[in-house]
Design an enzyme around this catalytic site. Structure first.
Site, PDB file in Angstrom:
ATOM      1  N   TRP A   1      47.016  40.669  38.044  1.00  0.00           N
ATOM      2  CA  TRP A   1      45.898  41.564  37.840  1.00  0.00           C
ATOM      3  C   TRP A   1      45.885  42.051  36.190  1.00  0.00           C
ATOM      4  CZ3 TRP A   1      45.858  46.621  36.050  1.00  0.00           C
ATOM      5  CH2 TRP A   1      44.399  47.346  36.439  1.00  0.00           C
ATOM      6  N   HIS A   2      47.096  42.140  35.761  1.00  0.00           N
ATOM      7  CA  HIS A   2      46.992  42.699  34.498  1.00  0.00           C
ATOM      8  C   HIS A   2      46.570  41.956  33.281  1.00  0.00           C
ATOM      9  CE1 HIS A   2      49.513  46.181  36.233  1.00  0.00           C
ATOM     10  NE2 HIS A   2      49.080  46.762  34.960  1.00  0.00           N
ATOM     11  N   GLY A   3      46.503  40.622  33.528  1.00  0.00           N
ATOM     12  CA  GLY A   3      45.851  39.708  32.431  1.00  0.00           C
ATOM     13  C   GLY A   3      46.334  38.212  32.697  1.00  0.00           C
TER      14      GLY A   3
ATOM     15  N   PHE B   1      41.821  45.126  30.414  1.00  0.00           N
ATOM     16  CA  PHE B   1      42.023  44.753  31.898  1.00  0.00           C
ATOM     17  C   PHE B   1      41.119  44.896  32.768  1.00  0.00           C
ATOM     18  CE2 PHE B   1      46.726  46.178  30.491  1.00  0.00           C
ATOM     19  CZ  PHE B   1      46.970  44.854  29.893  1.00  0.00           C
TER      20      PHE B   1
END
Length: 472
Positions: free
Chosen positions: A319-321, A472
């Site tokens: 999810w973060h990257g 993000f």
């Protein structure tokens, strides 16, 4: 548009406030939605198409699911389709290039990735849309029939770019009925100033140190400089993200909303599990309620529980990257939390509290190396420099320069990462109620006024410095 820009502070808000407050109640949501859409398209108008598509998709499908609740198979199918479509949009814009790059590398191909820019806040408004549709399906929330009201829930400008990730049922009543007041306005302004000061004074200055250190080849770093760099980043990311959250919550209060808290002094935690109950709380609870529990949570065997934890933390990293460093970061925390659940938490309780804090902070700092590094190789070499395995020196003049030049900022960051303000207030109250009243009524407003003037001077003189989580 950034909420730390002079355009936002001296043009956007001053124009919006009188229009919003003087408008009749039935028009307030429409005005706030219009302002939110203007805020969103300021930098890249093309992003609006994705935002509107997300809004319409979730609005239409949630209302159909609500109508088809008696037909469980149909409503469940519609839910699955909606979630898949949301995730497809997120994957297309955020991960398509990463996936194709890895396919090209693995199979020696040359497929050109799509030339798509990442829409502002897509990770946040996509998760809000998914949670809304799931809550309607679970009967935890009623579907919103008014498209303007629902669009405001998704697109509200204080939270759209970096959260917090607000569940619909926590804000549904406020969308329909809320009361603006002078007390809430003052509270909101104070909270906004607090966040702005965190960003401009601590986060940005710590970022100067962290950016320089992380732009240096890891093998060239002394042990001292490597530690200074990651400590600076540890403070930067906290004051950057929590500062934004303070500003978002403050702006919400100015318009009558009470948005949920997202941070609770995470660096005072006594375990990594506790850290993640205090850091980015809206994301942690989202994964708990919409992934971990549906997977079975801790209701199955120990092996199944660890599997669920691993999946959740792998997903958190992704999810973060779109980078292997984020995947590794998620796996890193998944392994630690599995080990804590297995035996470490019981073992930690046998040691003094100070040892528990040191254990937690060390693991958090090591984790931020993975999060900040441009590659896993760089992260690995950086960690080696931190512990002296790169045949590097212990200290050199550059480390002395940054420590001396930024010692006040680093010290302030360390102090204010702890709940010192509430501690001091409690101490004053225990000494004298009259003194406490004087501090609250006279000293605090003066401090906020001075802080505001200083932040304005900082905004005017500084260059644009985006928030870390904005990408993000």
């Amino acid at each position: 548009m950034s909420i730390t820009s002079t355009t936002f502070l001296f043009l956007f808000l001053p124009l919006l406030f009188p229009i919003y407050y003087l408008a009749p109640k039935p028009l307030k949501n429409t005005i706030l939605l219009g302002a939110s859409l203007l805020f969103y398209i300021w930098g890249n108008p093309a992003d609006l198409i994705i935002l509107l598509l997300s809004i319409l998709l979730n609005y239409i499908f949630a209302n159909i699911i609500d109508l088809k609740k008696e037909k469980k198979t149909v409503s469940k199918l519609l839910l699955v389709i909606t979630v898949i479509f949301n995730l497809f949009i997120l994957a297309l814009y955020k991960y398509a290039g990463f996936i194709l790059d890895n396919i090209n590398s693995l199979f020696n191909l040359s497929i050109d990735p799509p030339n798509l820019s990442l829409p502002l806040g897509i990770s946040f408004f996509t998760f809000q849309g998914i949670s809304y549709v799931i809550d309607v399906y679970r009967n935890h929330a009623k579907s919103q029939k008014n498209l303007v009201t629902f669009a405001l829930y998704i697109a509200m400008f204080p939270k759209i770019s970096q959260g917090p990730i607000v569940r619909y049922h926590t804000i549904a009543e406020q969308l329909e009925e809320r009361k603006e007041s002078l007390a809430k306005l003052v509270e909101g302004i104070q909270r906004f100033i607090t966040g702005l000061a965190k960003k401009l004074f601590i986060a940005n200055n710590c970022g100067v140190v962290a950016d320089h250190v992380f732009s240096t080849p890891a093998s060239d770093l002394s042990i001292g400089l490597a530690w200074i760099g990651i400590i600076a980043y540890t403070l930067q990311i906290y004051f950057d993200f929590s500062g934004y959250t303070d500003m978002a919550i403050g702006l919400g209060k100015m318009f009558g909303f009470d948005l949920p808290e997202n941070f609770n002094f995470p660096y005072i935690s006594k375990s990594v599990s506790e850290f993640w109950r205090r850091w980015h709380m809206s994301l942690s609870s989202w994964f708990r309620d919409y992934l971990y529990i549906p997977l079975g949570g801790n209701r199955g065997t120990a092996l199944q529980t660890y599997r669920n934890i691993f999946i959740v933390w792998m997903s958190t990293g992704v999810w973060h990257g779109a980078a292997w460093t984020f995947v590794a970061w998620g796996i890193y925390y998944g392994i630690i939390i599995m080990l804590e659940k297995a035996f470490i938490l019981k073992l930690l309780k046998k040691f003094p509290v100070i040892f528990q804090h040191i254990y937690t902070l060390l693991l958090i700092v090591f984790g931020w190396v993975l999060f900040r590094a441009e590659s896993i190789t760089y992260a690995f070499n950086y960690l080696k420099s931190m512990v002296g395995l790169n045949n590097n020196t212990f200290w050199e003049t550059e480390a002395s320069f940054y420590l001396i030049e930024y010692r006040i900022i680093l010290l302030l960051g360390i102090v204010f990462s702890m709940p010192v303000v509430s501690f001091v207030k409690k101490k004053i109250l225990s000494v004298s109620t009259r003194l406490y009243s004087f501090v609250e009524d006279v000293v605090v407003p003066v401090v906020y006024l001075l802080l505001f003037l200083l932040t304005i001077a900082g905004m005017v003189s500084s260059t644009f410095n985006p928030f870390i989580y904005q990408r993000f």
